[in-house]
Structure formats: structure tokens, C-alpha cells
Design an enzyme around this catalytic site. Structure first.
Site, PDB file in Angstrom:
ATOM      1  N   GLU A 188      39.299  52.616  39.426  1.00 58.55           N
ATOM      2  CA  GLU A 188      40.636  52.272  39.909  1.00 58.55           C
ATOM      3  C   GLU A 188      41.067  53.201  41.036  1.00 58.55           C
ATOM      4  O   GLU A 188      41.685  52.766  42.012  1.00 58.55           O
ATOM      5  CB  GLU A 188      41.641  52.339  38.759  1.00 58.55           C
ATOM      6  CG  GLU A 188      41.446  51.312  37.666  1.00 58.55           C
ATOM      7  CD  GLU A 188      41.837  49.900  38.100  1.00 58.55           C
ATOM      8  OE1 GLU A 188      41.642  48.969  37.315  1.00 58.55           O
ATOM      9  OE2 GLU A 188      42.328  49.728  39.232  1.00 58.55           O
ATOM     10  N   GLU A 235      43.560  36.902  42.234  1.00 60.28           N
ATOM     11  CA  GLU A 235      42.210  36.338  42.393  1.00 60.28           C
ATOM     12  C   GLU A 235      42.212  34.887  42.850  1.00 60.28           C
ATOM     13  O   GLU A 235      41.345  34.472  43.640  1.00 60.28           O
ATOM     14  CB  GLU A 235      41.415  36.486  41.098  1.00 60.28           C
ATOM     15  CG  GLU A 235      41.036  37.910  40.745  1.00 60.28           C
ATOM     16  CD  GLU A 235      42.150  38.684  40.071  1.00 60.28           C
ATOM     17  OE1 GLU A 235      42.032  39.917  39.924  1.00 60.28           O
ATOM     18  OE2 GLU A 235      43.165  38.054  39.685  1.00 60.28           O
ATOM     19  N   ASP A 254      32.873  41.824  37.028  1.00 66.59           N
ATOM     20  CA  ASP A 254      33.178  41.050  38.227  1.00 66.59           C
ATOM     21  C   ASP A 254      32.785  41.674  39.564  1.00 66.59           C
ATOM     22  O   ASP A 254      31.952  41.137  40.297  1.00 66.59           O
ATOM     23  CB  ASP A 254      34.666  40.687  38.240  1.00 66.59           C
ATOM     24  CG  ASP A 254      35.574  41.912  38.039  1.00 66.59           C
ATOM     25  OD1 ASP A 254      35.181  42.837  37.319  1.00 66.59           O
ATOM     26  OD2 ASP A 254      36.676  41.940  38.596  1.00 66.59           O
ATOM     27  N   GLU A 270      46.155  33.978  31.858  1.00 65.11           N
ATOM     28  CA  GLU A 270      45.123  35.006  31.945  1.00 65.11           C
ATOM     29  C   GLU A 270      43.770  34.525  31.422  1.00 65.11           C
ATOM     30  O   GLU A 270      42.765  34.623  32.103  1.00 65.11           O
ATOM     31  CB  GLU A 270      45.557  36.245  31.151  1.00 65.11           C
ATOM     32  CG  GLU A 270      46.312  37.274  31.947  1.00 65.11           C
ATOM     33  CD  GLU A 270      45.442  37.983  32.953  1.00 65.11           C
ATOM     34  OE1 GLU A 270      44.564  38.765  32.554  1.00 65.11           O
ATOM     35  OE2 GLU A 270      45.635  37.759  34.154  1.00 65.11           O
TER      36      GLU A 270
END
Length: 598
Positions: free
Chosen positions: A188, A500, A324, A438
Site C-alpha cells: 500500500e 476498478e 490481482d 463488492e
């Protein structure tokens, strides 16, 4: 994206996968354990006086490396960059009416960004995030002003130069040698802080930003100071600052160790110091060596062992949450290196061959649309089992396939990207709130070519998954589940301001030039704005299957760094951050693609 944070969410997703796999009789083997606690820093070099809690600020550039790379430093590739294939559509002269509509919509996005930015500046300045309902500040990302750093390039792109220039001065005050946090998420911090600083520097040329990026890089480099040079992804900052011994962890999410390549490569390119490129290339070499050794050859499992450098043992695979951006970065890093390292082409092509074969499925929908989604795979021996789920996060994959198809001249991948993105747009439209949830599950068609809507089969699958039947009418209680047609379950009904879906819609528009993608983006934006807008900004939602979704007091930094940026760009002129000139990291920070000299 701490339950609402990206990889906090991944932990929630991991727990959710436990439930889903058990419900399908799949045993789930491993998840990262809690990390050991931190130690206070007492004797390390300091930048300034101790903070209020007695801890000191480390000058990471002066803390010795215990496991230095001495004689085998891996250099950046040399030679003239290759000319990559053209990615963007050849846009023609714009109709005046279409231009007016586009520019009006672009200004609406900019207006909302300014509202969020102003509220953050007034109520949470120098903190990580603003809570958009209460107006409180919160610090989930080390207390290093994540929203400020994350949004810098958005300010530049939106031509908010006065705000940008003012913010540069305050960025210089961020102390990356100190944090009150016990653990730092290296991934992150890399994508938000390092990526944000590098992109803002590339766009503006402001040298103070590159200097600050190097400070972050020096700090993160110490997370790699282990006997085998594998990084600690949930890193004990203060233990390292004291100079104590470190070892990589045995259980690591593959996305957190595999998604550092772009930022570390770019830092080495800009500073001419190869150590960051060396650090991530050692990880890339493990991916390369072990690509054909996993239980789903071509892909790597969700959980890997960094301590033993073994990325092969686990049995759960996906290109969605927890994996991902490892896959997303292969084609992008290839482009960032000017096509000079063929390993990234190999990693992309072989992993996507496997993903196409095993993770993709066609969902059954009332429209009988020819769409695709990517689910999660479990292996047992030579058998593979696919869970037909749909995550909002996996909507990035449409853009990934489309870009990869263009970069490596594979039209099939562009088509797959379009079909994946179509499903995400459909999911937005199908939701009562106009926003996809989600995590949900869909009805998997028996094959990719012939799939006709069968309402009875859909209802039976819904009843089976939810166990809502009764003796008189096994389908009677389905209405209570609040499921749009085609959804067989909704496991997580939230929307946390995710980017996304609009990311892939933006990429499809820039690649195809079709205005249907702009229309879809505007529908998405108006639905999100309608339900998430607050007096101070935009709030996450607890349940998008409700007509009036309840708000959650959270506005992650990626809302201004990614979501609003992609909405703004899809309504901007095509040469604004052209895909032929820039490649985005997973936090939507653009890095310039090297070009051959004419």
C-alpha cells in the site's frame, strides 16, 4: 482497500473465501497469520527530536543494510527502448454537440473532486483520510498524508496548479522516518505514496517530489533487508529502524509481493540507482522459475512462502482479490522497461493462457449477453473447480486484458477485455442503486458459446445456495434475498468508492473510441454521486441492493487518486494522459513509457 482498506478488505475476502469454499466442500489451506509486535526505536539514526510518544524518526539512508547486495547487483536493461504497438484509437474531429456534453460532464467530475479536496484540506490535512460524514481525520496508512500524496497527480491532470503548488510545500513536511503504526503495508505504501510522488514528479518536473519519493524508497528498501532478499510485506517499521534482524514471512499474499515492480523500476530509472530494480527483479526471477511448477501451471497461488522462496504450494488461484495486480503489472512493467526485458511478456502470456482456460466463465443473464467474468479456482490433484463469483475488484481485468492485447498484438485478449468490462457495466445497471456490489455470485453457463436464460434453473440455484426453500414452495422466499436477475448470491453488498469498473471502461473507450463507454461511465458516475454524496465528500455504502443505500463514514484515498481521475479522463481529450504515452500503476498513477529516439 481497517475493514474498508484495500488489503484489509482482502483479509475480509480471505475470511469470506473460507465460507464459500466450505459451502462448496473446498478446504482452504492457508491465510496470513498475525505478525509479531513492533519494538520501540531507541538507538537508530534520527532526523529530528523524538515524537510525543517517545519514538524517534529514522534517517533510512543512514541505517546500515545487514544483507547488502555486493557483487551481483542486477542492472536496469540497457539499449534503445522498443517501439510498442499503438494502443489508443485514432480519434477523429469531435462533433460540437458531443464535445459540449463531454466537457460538461468532465466539469461535473472536477467540481466533485474539488469539493472532496477542499474538505480534506480543511478538516484532515496531513492525515491519511477524511471521514466524509463526521469530518474526522483517520490515519490507516502510516499517518503519511495518504490522500494528499495520492491526489497530487489528479490535481495536475485537472489543471488545479495553484492547489498543486501549495501542496508540494506540505509534502516536504511529511516525515517518512516516523510512524505511530505497528505495521506498515509495504504494498500500500508503494502504490500510494511512492507511486503518487513519482507520477506527480513526472507530470510536473518538481524536483522536491522526486527527492521525497527517494525518501520513501530508502525506507521501503529496508523491508527487503532479509537473508534471502525477499521483502516483509507487513513490515515491522520500528524493529527495522532499530537494526534488528528480519526474515521474510512464510505466508504472504501474492499480490503484495508481486505488485512492486512498476514503482521500484521507475524509481531506479529516475534516480539512476539500480538497487530498487535489483530488489524487485529478485522477486520476478522467482515467479519466472516457478511459473510451471505450481498446481495450476502458469499462475501462482493466492498465498506464497517468501521465507523459503516457494511460490508453488497453495491450491487456490484467482486474478481477483489478493492476486490481482501481480498479473496487472506484467504487461505494464514490460512497457515501462521499453520492451527490453522479455520475461514480463512470458509471465503475462503464460499466466493469461491459464487464466483464460480456468478462471473465465460466461454468466447466464436475462439479456443472453455474450459476456465474461473471472472467478476463483481451487485445485485438487489434477482437478480444478471454479467458483463463479464476481468481485468489483476484478473489474480491473477488462482493462488488463485489453492493454495486454494491444501491447502484445493479441486481438483475442482485447475481445476478452471488452467482454469482462461488459459484465461490470451490466452489474452496475442490474443493481437497484445502479452500483455493483463488492462480492457476488453468478450462474455459470455450461459453455461459452450457447447460453440461454433459464429462469427456473436460476431460481433453483439461488434456492440451493441460500437454503431458502420450504416444503410447500422451495422458491417462495427468493424475493427476500434482494437479488437482481442473474445473481445467485450477494456475499458483500458494500460499495467502497472503488475504481476498478470505471478503470476498465476508461481503457476500453481509449482503445475503441466508442461513445457507448462514455455513456456507461456517465451512468455510473451519476448513480455513485446520487448515493454517496455528503456535505463534505463521498461516503462508502453499506448495501447497494437497497433503493436508498446506507452510508458508511469512509472515503479512501483512492477515491480522489483513482475513481474520480478515471471519470475525469474518460471525459477529457484523448491526448490527456494518452495510453500511448503513459502506463498507470494500480493506484492510477501514470508513468511515462520510454520511447525510441527518432
Amino acid at each position: 482497500m481497517a475493514l474498508l482498506k484495500r488489503y484489509g478488505l482482502y483479509m475480509v475476502a480471505a475470511a469470506f473465501f473460507f465460507y464459500m469454499f466450505y459451502s462448496l466442500s473446498f478446504p482452504y489451506e492457508s491465510a496470513p497469520p498475525p505478525q509479531p509486535g513492533h519494538n520501540d526505536a531507541d538507538d537508530a539514526p534520527i532526523n529530528e527530536a523524538p515524537k510525543g510518544d517517545g519514538r524517534k524518526s529514522y534517517d533510512w539512508s543512514k541505517i546500515p543494510i545487514q544483507h547488502p547486495v555486493v557483487s551481483d547487483m542486477i542492472p536496469l536493461p540497457t539499449g534503445a527502448p522498443k517501439a510498442l504497438p499503438k494502443i489508443q484509437h485514432e480519434f477523429k474531429e469531435e462533433d460540437p454537440t458531443a464535445k459540449h456534453i463531454r466537457e460538461t460532464r468532465r466539469e461535473e467530475v472536477k467540481k466533485q473532486f474539488l469539493k472532496c479536496w477542499t474538505s480534506y484540506r480543511q478538516k484532515a490535512w496531513m492525515h491519511d483520510e477524511l471521514e466524509p460524514i463526521s469530518g474526522k481525520a483517520t490515519d490507516p496508512f502510516g499517518g503519511w498524508a495518504a490522500t494528499l500524496v495520492d491526489a497530487m497527480d489528479t490535481l495536475w491532470i485537472m489543471d488545479l496548479k495553484e492547489e498543486f503548488t501549495s501542496a508540494v510545500t506540505d509534502i516536504g513536511k511529511i516525515d517518512f522516518g516516523y510512524t505511530p503504526a505497528e505495521k506498515i503495508n509495504v504494498f500500500e505504501t508503494t502504490i500510494r505514496h511512492l507511486g503518487g510522488l513519482l507520477a506527480a514528479y513526472e507530470l510536473s518536473g518538481e524536483e522536491r517530489l522526486l527527492k521525497k519519493a527517494k525518501e520513501v524508497g530508502e525506507m521501503l528498501y529496508h523491508a527487503f533487508d532479509t537473508p534471502n532478499r525477499m521483502p516483509i510485506t507487513r513490515w515491522d517499521f520500528h524493529n527495522a529502524g532499530q537494526g534488528n534482524k528480519q526474515e521474510a514471512d512464510e505466508t504472504v499474499l501474492v499480490a503484495e509481493i508481486g505488485s512492486l515492480t512498476m514503482e521500484f523500476t521507475r524509481l531506479s530509472q529516475l534516480t539512476k540507482d539500480p538497487k530498487w530494480y535489483d530488489a524487485i527483479t529478485r522477486i520476478t526471477q522467482v515467479f519466472d522459475r516457478q511459473q510451471d511448477m505450481t498446481k495450476l501451471r502458469g499462475m501462482w497461488p493466492i498465498v506464497v512462502n517468501a521465507k523459503k522462496r516457494d511460490f508453488t504450494k497453495d491450491t487456490s488461484f484467482t486474478i481477483a482479490a489478493m492476486a490481482d495486480s501481480t498479473y496487472e503489472y506484467f504487461a505494464k512493467t514490460y512497457a515501462l522497461l521499453g520492451g527490453l526485458d522479455p520475461v514480463y511478456k512470458k509471465l503475462y502470456e503464460q499466466s493469461m493462457d491459464t487464466a483464460i482456460k480456468h478462471t473465465l466463465f460466461r454468466p447466464m443473464t436475462p439479456e443472453n449477453a455474450d459476456m465474461l467474468m473471472s472467478g476463483m479456482v481451487r485445485t485438487e490433484g489434477t482437478n480444478t473447480m471454479l467458483l463463479p463469483e464476481m468481485q468489483h475488484l476484478v473489474c480491473y481485468a477488462g482493462g488488463m486484458f485489453a492493454l495486454g492485447g494491444k501491447i502484445f498484438e493479441n486481438p483475442e485478449h482485447v475481445t476478452i477485455g471488452r467482454k469482462l468490462t461488459d459484465t461490470c457495466v451490466w452489474a452496475y445497471k442490474a443493481s437497484p442503486a445502479g452500483i455493483m456490489p463488492e462480492v457476488s455470485q453468478l450462474y455459470k453457463c455450461a459453455n461459452m458459446s450457447d447460453c440461454t436464460w433459464d429462469e427456473k434453473a436460476w431460481k433453483e440455484e439461488v434456492a440451493r445456495r441460500a437454503d431458502v426453500g420450504n416444503e410447500d414452495d422451495p422458491l417462495k422466499n427468493i424475493a427476500n434475498l434482494r437479488l437482481p436477475l442473474g445473481f445467485t448470491a450477494i456475499n458483500d453488498r458494500r460499495y467502497i468508492l472503488r475504481p476498478e469498473a470505471i478503470e476498465s471502461v476508461f481503457i476500453m473507450y481509449r482503445i475503441t473510441g466508442l461513445q457507448q463507454w462514455q455513456a456507461a461511465a456517465w451512468d455510473m458516475f451519476t448513480a455513485i454521486q446520487k448515493h454517496t454524496d455528503t456535505d463534505l465528500g463521498n461516503a462508502a455504502l453499506a448495501d447497494v441492493s437497497a433503493d436508498n443505500p446506507p452510508k458508511v463514514d469512509s472515503m479512501e484515498s483512492f477515491w480522489m487518486a483513482e475513481t474520480l481521475k478515471y471519470f475525469y479522463l474518460i471525459f477529457s481529450e484523448p491526448d490527456v494522459i494518452s495510453l500511448d504515452d503513459y502506463v498507470f500503476n494500480t493506484e492510477a498513477h501514470p508513468f511515462k513509457i520510454p520511447k525510441p529516439k527518432n
